[in-house]
Design an enzyme around this catalytic site. Structure first.
Site, PDB file in Angstrom:
ATOM      1  CD  GLU A 172      -2.823   1.308   2.386  1.00 32.20           C
ATOM      2  OE1 GLU A 172      -2.647   0.553   3.354  1.00 32.20           O
ATOM      3  OE2 GLU A 172      -3.716   2.147   2.348  1.00 32.20           O
TER       4      GLU A 172
ATOM      5  CG  HIS B  76      -7.547  -1.689   8.078  1.00 30.57           C
ATOM      6  ND1 HIS B  76      -8.380  -0.734   7.556  1.00 30.57           N
ATOM      7  CD2 HIS B  76      -6.420  -1.026   8.462  1.00 30.57           C
ATOM      8  CE1 HIS B  76      -7.794   0.452   7.620  1.00 30.57           C
ATOM      9  NE2 HIS B  76      -6.602   0.318   8.169  1.00 30.57           N
TER      10      HIS B  76
ATOM     11  N   GLY C 130       3.144   2.488  10.627  1.00 26.54           N
ATOM     12  CA  GLY C 130       2.953   1.731  11.865  1.00 26.54           C
ATOM     13  C   GLY C 130       2.787   0.242  11.598  1.00 26.54           C
ATOM     14  CB  ALA C 131       0.890  -2.145  11.552  1.00 26.62           C
ATOM     15  CG  MET C 132       0.209  -3.161   4.881  1.00 23.71           C
ATOM     16  SD  MET C 132      -0.816  -1.716   4.458  1.00 23.71           S
ATOM     17  CE  MET C 132      -2.025  -2.509   3.420  1.00 23.71           C
ATOM     18  CD  GLU C 133      -4.854  -1.947   5.706  1.00 26.88           C
ATOM     19  OE1 GLU C 133      -3.907  -1.484   6.377  1.00 26.88           O
ATOM     20  OE2 GLU C 133      -5.511  -1.238   4.910  1.00 26.88           O
TER      21      GLU C 133
ATOM     22  CG  HIS D 195      -5.818   0.806  12.706  1.00 28.66           C
ATOM     23  ND1 HIS D 195      -6.531   1.986  12.678  1.00 28.66           N
ATOM     24  CD2 HIS D 195      -5.315   0.652  11.457  1.00 28.66           C
ATOM     25  CE1 HIS D 195      -6.453   2.511  11.465  1.00 28.66           C
ATOM     26  NE2 HIS D 195      -5.713   1.724  10.698  1.00 28.66           N
ATOM     27  CD  GLU D 196      -2.676  -1.964  10.707  1.00 31.55           C
ATOM     28  OE1 GLU D 196      -3.143  -2.187   9.570  1.00 31.55           O
ATOM     29  OE2 GLU D 196      -2.316  -0.820  11.078  1.00 31.55           O
TER      30      GLU D 196
HETATM   31  N1  0A1 Z   1      -3.052   0.955   5.842  1.00 31.83           N
HETATM   32  C1  0A1 Z   1      -2.048   1.140   6.858  1.00 31.83           C
HETATM   33  C2  0A1 Z   1      -1.206   2.326   6.612  1.00 31.83           C
HETATM   34  C3  0A1 Z   1      -0.006   2.129   5.782  1.00 31.83           C
HETATM   35  C4  0A1 Z   1       0.163   2.863   4.647  1.00 31.83           C
HETATM   36  C5  0A1 Z   1       1.320   2.756   3.895  1.00 31.83           C
HETATM   37  C6  0A1 Z   1       2.311   1.888   4.348  1.00 31.83           C
HETATM   38  O1  0A1 Z   1       3.524   1.750   3.724  1.00 31.83           O
HETATM   39  C7  0A1 Z   1       4.097   2.695   3.059  1.00 31.83           C
HETATM   40  C8  0A1 Z   1       2.146   1.148   5.459  1.00 31.83           C
HETATM   41  C9  0A1 Z   1       0.980   1.258   6.176  1.00 31.83           C
HETATM   42  C10 0A1 Z   1      -2.766   1.419   8.158  1.00 31.83           C
HETATM   43  O2  0A1 Z   1      -3.682   2.233   8.179  1.00 31.83           O
HETATM   44  O3  0A1 Z   1      -2.403   0.865   9.160  1.00 31.83           O
HETATM   45 ZN    ZN Z   2      -5.410   1.900   8.742  1.00 30.24          ZN
END
Ligand code: 0A1
Ligand code: ZN
Length: 862
Positions: A126, A306, A266-269, A302-303
């Site tokens: 993402e 999602h 922070g993290a990714m879903e 949060h993750e």
């Molecule tokens: N969707 C994730 C946010 C996120 C966006 C970009 C990233 O890498 C560049 C990583 C995480 C969230 O809302 O936690």
């Molecule tokens: Zn998010």
């Protein structure tokens, strides 16, 4: 290769209004990875079909990729490149397209796509990282089913993970092995993930409400498994909470989380395979503070949330980002509120909004929660899209009430399950489920800027009618000079000043530029409590006197409003002191004393209520920010509070003495208040405080007390400070997450020499530009430390610009996030403004610059 643009050739602007459905859709994707840090071979087989009747080519996005083979329906095909994208003319309506590329994860310093981190291989897709892995229509409205085959050296990468279910695996000749994963749910490419590495697992299970068993795994480096138990508890609690609060059940039989040390956010879903910045997974009492524990639970939740608000229902295009982020932030806030004190959680969330989002909304980077245009979408993962986005959905909750809001969210999930949806469709579902007309409410999605509400309460005669006049103004923001009035839900109450009782309470929706509310026969002099619970993300201006505010700070029955009254009293006093050189501080001292000694209040609330507003927030209330005077007057008030209430602080400090670590709301509140009290004791100048702090530091059996004491010492000049910093470093030098705290504590110090210290810290052997956490620990923290960052010489600005330019060569996304503090130049005196602009101009004029930094810096000049 860096995705570079050369100023002044302006990069392409993408507009929300230009959305067109995809020309081609992808049903199935089969990916085949031969993993190697230096050279990974990626084969992709896409089953595509034409979307509607048209003759347009198939465009496959790429970023830095060179095709090694391209086949259509098994035969070599004619293809051409259009910049980084691969174009194919296809004659039929459905084809199988195969491509092959080679990528180099170890050389990927952007941390987007497939990259290496501490011996692991992992992905971040993402928003647009998938195109750095393989050619694909990399947009969120192309949903496909993925089968992924991973092959790697079995000794270096014994664990091979991807989305969905594990469907096969085995040994291969030459010490290699393979695994195959299949995700049954169609998903956009940004939710793709893989991880390969030598990882240990904290394994557990969760049984969903319909009785399905889910295998849970938290994967970390071997020595870290013991630090994953809090995250695992949070995961299981979140899974149960989402069933109960939103009726959402988990849908796969596996849910994996992997912690990595180098991560941009922070993290990714990613579906079934969340990837986390290790700071939001790893915790034990010795290395993580209560705030870290809270943040871990919030991010894990949060993750996880999602999976429905983001994955099952995703976004049609990136302009809709707040559809998933605003809603998911609201959901994680509700979750955290349910786990501890809702009042304290609300105070923390509003403080965060005011610290990060309000400045954004009043500056050159202001944008609506659903932006209208962007150059680089990575720049729009903002406090506005996330935190204001959550506030906007929270207003729907206030307006509709919890049952009707739940009916709306149920309809939204059922109606759009498996789809890529829009913010408009979310509002439509809320309308259809409740019959409410939200036509005007949509303005919250399109208008930027924080509305200001002026509230004036008058009474005709003692005992007579009271009249509340409300006026709203929405400020002009870039590209939006004229605004319409917004519907603003304001929870309001009147309290009788003589009796201390509540006279009236109601929800007022201010949806015109002004309104008048009448209260009949108000028997005693009323005090106005407004925006209770922070029911709307607005700035309230009222002419409430110090006496009114002191009264509310002691009697309001809404804890947020009570906190707010205290903050307003402090702000009014500080702003007067800064402007006039003198202010009556007696009401503040009396209000703090009363709060501190009120046995009915819990410690966590008291700790929040007695804290002075930050220097930055005080600056936000002024026409021209004077960083030196703000720091001076604020420190003066802190010292006065410390001296005048010295006995009270010491009593509080002793009453909350540590007696064995436990992580529960009461123990957390006690620790927080104890360190807040220590801070005021230090501010009093009493000679014994450094030694008391050093004792707390040395005896602490947990990081909250240890870091609390270190933070207090770090603001002073005592020998105990040096002793504690050295001991902390020696003890934790091998733990990167704790070492980050050592760096941050120094970068946030209120000492005179902090600018020089920050410059020295980036030359420290443990400093590195390639780890985003470490960079933010020093440079990000320093840029928020108002007084040293805004040193009149401009040296703070130059330091930040130097760092931005250096980091941009490695990691544009992370570099761009450091730009906003320079964009606040309009709020400062001419000298500082010119120096800040000078650094922005220097950045924009740099010949090789990413479009990420270009967008942020050029807009910041505007
Ligand atoms: N969707 C994730 C946010 C996120 C966006 C970009 C990233 O890498 C560049 C990583 C995480 C969230 O809302 O936690
Ligand atoms: Zn998010």
């Amino acid at each position: 290769m860096l995705d570079a643009v050369t100023a002044p050739a302006l990069p392409h602007v993408i507009h929300r209004g230009d959305y067109r459905p995809p020309d081609w859709l992808v049903d199935e994707v089969a990916l085949d990875f031969a993993l190697d840090p230096e050279a990974t071979r990626v084969k992709a087989r896409l089953s595509v079909h034409r979307n509607g009747a048209h003759e347009r080519v198939l465009r496959l996005d790429g970023d830095g990729l060179t095709p090694r083979a391209v086949r259509v329906d098994g035969a070599d095909a004619d293809w051409r490149m259009d910049g980084p994208a691969l174009l194919l003319d296809l004659t039929g309506d459905a084809h199988v397209v195969e491509t092959e590329v080679e990528i180099a994860p170890a050389a990927n310093t952007q941390l987007m796509g497939l990259y290496a981190s501490a011996g692991l291989l992992c992905t971040q897709c993402e928003p647009e990282g998938f195109r750095r892995i393989t050619f694909f229509p990399d947009r969120p409205d192309v949903l496909a089913r993925y089968t992924v085959r991973l092959e790697a050296d079995a000794r270096r990468f014994p664990v091979l993970l991807a989305n969905g279910d594990h469907v096969g695996g085995g040994e291969l000749p030459g010490g290699r092995h393979w695994a195959e994963w299949r995700d049954p749910f169609p998903k956009p490419a940004y939710l793709f993930a893989l991880v390969a590495g030598d990882l240990a697992c904290n394994a557990d299970t969760f049984t969903t409400r319909s009785g399905r068993e889910v295998q849970l795994g938290i994967w970390v480096a071997a020595g870290d498994v013991e630090r994953t138990h809090h995250a695992m508890r949070a995961l299981k609690t979140s899974m149960a909470w989402d069933e109960q609060a939103y009726g959402r059940e988990y849908d796969l039989s596996i849910f994996n989380i992997v912690a990595v040390a180098d991560f941009n956010f922070g993290a990714m879903e990613n579906k079934g395979l969340n990837i986390f910045n290790s700071r939001y997974i790893l915790a034990d009492p010795d290395t993580a503070t209560d705030a870290d524990y809270d943040a871990i639970a919030a991010v894990v939740a949060h993750e996880y949330f999602h999976n429905w608000s983001g994955n099952r229902v995703t976004c049609r295009d990136w302009f809709q980002l707040s559809l998933k982020e605003g809603f998911t932030v609201l959901r994680d806030q509700q979750f955290s509120a349910d786990q501890g004190s809702p009042a304290v959680k609300r105070i923390e969330d509003v403080r965060a909004l005011r610290a990060a989002q309000f400045p954004e909304d009043s500056g050159p980077l202001a944008h609506p929660i659903r932006p209208d245009q962007y150059i680089e979408i990575s720049n729009f993962y903002t406090p506005t899209v996330y935190n204001k986005g959550a506030e906007v959905i929270r207003m729907l909750l206030v307006l509709l009430g919890p049952e009707r809001f739940r009916a709306g969210s149920d309809l939204y999930f059922t109606r759009h399950d498996g789809e890529a949806a829009t913010c408009e469709q979310f509002i439509q579902a809320m309308e259809d489920a409740t019959g409410e007309d939200l036509a005007k409410f949509r303005l919250w999605y399109s208008q930027a800027g924080t509305p200001r509400v002026r509230a004036t309460l008058t009474q005709d005669a003692p005992g007579g009618r009271a009249r509340l006049r409300l006026d709203q103004a929405v400020p002009a923001t870039p590209g939006q000079p004229d605004k319409q009035p917004m519907p603003i839900p304001l929870r309001i109450a009147l309290f009788g000043q003589a009796s201390g009782t509540k006279i009236a309470e109601q929800l007022v929706v201010l949806d015109e530029s002004h309104a008048e509310i009448l209260f009949d026969a108000v028997p005693e002099q009323p005090a106005l409590s407004i925006n209770r619970g922070f029911s709307a993300p607005v700035i309230v201006e009222s002419d409430r006197s110090a006496a009114d505010l002191a009264f509310l700070s002691a009697h309001d029955d809404d804890p947020f409003a009570r906190y707010e009254a205290m903050q307003q009293l402090m702000i009014d006093t500080l702003v007067t002191g800064i402007a006039a050189g003198d202010a009556d501080i007696a009401p503040v001292i009396e209000a703090v004393r009363r709060t501190l000694t009120d046995p009915a209040l819990d410690a966590a609330f008291v700790a929040e209520a007695v804290l002075l507003p930050s220097e930055a927030f005080i600056g936000d209330q002024m026409l021209v920010v004077d960083p030196e005077r703000i720091a001076l007057v604020r420190e003066g008030l802190r010292a006065a509070l410390g001296r005048e209430l010295e006995d009270d602080w010491r009593t509080v400090y002793e009453r909350h003495a540590a007696n064995g670590y436990d992580y529960n709301p009461t123990a957390k509140g006690a620790r927080r208040l104890r360190t807040v009290a220590l801070g005021f004791m230090a501010a009093s100048g009493a000679k014994d405080v450094p030694q008391i702090a050093l004792d707390q530091f040395a005896r602490a059996d947990n990081m909250t007390d240890r870091q609390g004491a270190l933070g207090v010492l770090a603001n002073g000049y005592s020998p105990e400070r040096e002793e504690a910093l050295a001991a902390f470093y020696a003890r934790y030098r091998d733990n990167p997450l704790v070492l980050d705290k050592w760096f941050t504590t120094q970068a946030l110090s209120t000492r005179e020499d902090t600018l020089d210290v920050a410059k020295a810290l980036v030359r420290h052997p443990d400093f590195t530009l390639s780890n985003p956490n470490r960079l933010r620990a020093v440079v990000g923290a320093f840029s928020l430390n108002q007084r040293p960052f805004h040193a009149a010489s401009g040296a703070g600005y130059r330091f930040l610009a130097d760092m931005i330019l250096e980091v941009d060569r490695l990691n544009p996304q992370t570099a761009a996030k450091l730009v906003p503090p320079l964009g606040r130049w309009r709020r400062f005196d001419e000298g500082r403004a010119a120096l800040m602009r000078g650094q922005l101009e220097r950045i924009v004029a740099t010949p090789v610059l990413s479009k990420d930094v270009f967008e942020q810096a050029s807009k910041s000049l505007g």
